[in-house]
Design a protein around this motif. Sequence first.
Motif, short mmCIF file in Angstrom:
data_model
loop_
_atom_site.label_atom_id
_atom_site.label_comp_id
_atom_site.label_asym_id
_atom_site.label_seq_id
_atom_site.Cartn_x
_atom_site.Cartn_y
_atom_site.Cartn_z
N PHE A 1 32.63 30.60 34.63
CA PHE A 1 33.97 30.17 33.90
C PHE A 1 33.88 29.12 33.12
O PHE A 1 34.48 28.83 32.02
N GLY B 1 41.11 34.38 36.27
CA GLY B 1 42.37 34.65 36.97
C GLY B 1 43.15 33.69 37.61
O GLY B 1 43.22 33.25 38.65
N TYR C 1 32.30 38.75 42.42
CA TYR C 1 32.84 37.42 42.30
C TYR C 1 31.49 36.36 42.34
O TYR C 1 30.67 36.54 43.22
N ASN D 1 37.37 41.94 42.68
CA ASN D 1 37.52 41.20 41.54
C ASN D 1 35.94 41.27 41.06
O ASN D 1 34.93 40.78 42.25
N LYS E 1 46.74 33.60 44.42
CA LYS E 1 46.90 34.74 43.65
C LYS E 1 48.40 35.16 43.87
O LYS E 1 49.26 35.56 42.70
N TYR F 1 43.50 42.77 37.69
CA TYR F 1 42.22 42.73 36.90
C TYR F 1 42.01 44.09 36.30
O TYR F 1 42.11 45.29 36.89
N ARG G 1 36.30 42.18 31.53
CA ARG G 1 37.31 42.05 32.28
C ARG G 1 38.64 41.43 31.66
O ARG G 1 38.18 40.35 31.06
C1 MLT Z 1 38.39 34.94 38.73
O1 MLT Z 1 38.85 34.79 37.42
O2 MLT Z 1 37.48 35.54 39.05
C2 MLT Z 1 39.03 33.90 39.59
O3 MLT Z 1 40.16 33.62 39.55
C3 MLT Z 1 38.37 32.64 39.66
C4 MLT Z 1 38.69 32.20 41.13
O4 MLT Z 1 39.65 32.50 41.98
O5 MLT Z 1 37.85 31.10 41.67
#
Ligand code: MLT
Length: 404
Positions: free
Chosen positions: A17, A42, A129, A186, A248, A342, A382
């Motif tokens: 990220f 996310g 992830y 994810n 979330k 997602y 994504r």
């Molecule tokens: C993501 O975008 O995969 C997640 O939001 C990142 C995270 O939760 O650390």
Amino acid sequence: MVARNSNLAKLPGGYLFPEIGRRRKACQEQNPGARIISLGIGNTTEPLTPHITEALARAAAGLGTAEGYSGYGDEQGFASLRQAIADKLYQGRVGADEVLTSDGAKCDIGRLQLLFGNQVTVAVQDPSYPVYVDGSVIMGASGDFDSASGQYQGIVYMPCLPENQFFPDLGALPRTDLIYFCSPNNPTGAVATREQLAQLVEFALANRSIIIFDSAYSEYIADPSLPRSIFEIEGARRCAVEVSSFSKPVGFTGLRLGWTVCPRDLVFDDGSPVLKDWNRIMTTVFNGASNVVQHGGLAAVDDTGLAEMRRTVAYYMENAALIKRCLEEMGIESHGGVNAPYIWARFPGCKSWDVFARILNEAFVVCTPGSGFGPAGEGFIRFSAFGHRADVVEATERLKKLSF
Ligand code: MLT
């Protein structure tokens, strides 16, 4: 001088990220007038709901009074919050003593990696992830990165593609000590069915493996036939831990509050309970989630809080439906986005980072390249449903002007 940790040297690039953030910044510098919209990380965008906000404000104000002040609390969290999570989110399937609260699922995954050490073998869904793999590498539970395959040696990658309904062929897998499994997933947005999770549990029990089940997106499951927790599956108490989060469903991404369920029945091969060592890790390297935030968590799981949570989740899921509809109109195959926030879009014959660059530079929309989640994510993008409605609508209008 001090020698660099050789495990960190195995990582070929930065964390996904921040790398995306760097490219976004470069695009903004080249196009100073552009308003870039993120459907990338996310990250929640909608304000906290009134009930939770009031609870947080009350707790913060209380800290400024002699009666309301508190310092360190139990490392495991408020007994009341642990009980509420067990009762309200697990319907009593797990005990309050098995729930340890924390500053989030990602941080708990890092501490679980510390718990299991570097002598374990690891399997991950591919794509997954990034913390499961990167954290395992940093711990020393992998070999070197192989740039030809895009995989770390010693880690078992379980391909999860539309062609296998995003569920690995367990019969073809070697045994590993740990199996990371995320559902709702994810990045793919796929949700494992009850039958699939039963197969996974059976596989783990037969192999004496431990599943690290990530249910951070479980509140996004609308279909009542789909399992929200691995502990809905018979036998899971003997082979799984579950990490989850308030980030979330109620927007605690910045506040930080999560939990891990470690069942009493889960033991190492010497018969000692995993929970005892997990407690040792938490009391050693963690000092408890913020007391103010835990009051927010308590509000989130009472009846008013749960009703507000459902509204927050519904808002993001309407975004997901808009993005899915846009992709459908563009003739792009998409998955997820129904019981998960997602959307996983396929761009056959394309490299994920190339599609990412086109979408960023031509539509000023940030997404996440599928290959950043593992080699099986190549050719996918994504889209995150977290965002203000007006931004999501505008992003879809801009996307529709592109052709692939
Ligand atoms: C993501 O975008 O995969 C997640 O939001 C990142 C995270 O939760 O650390």
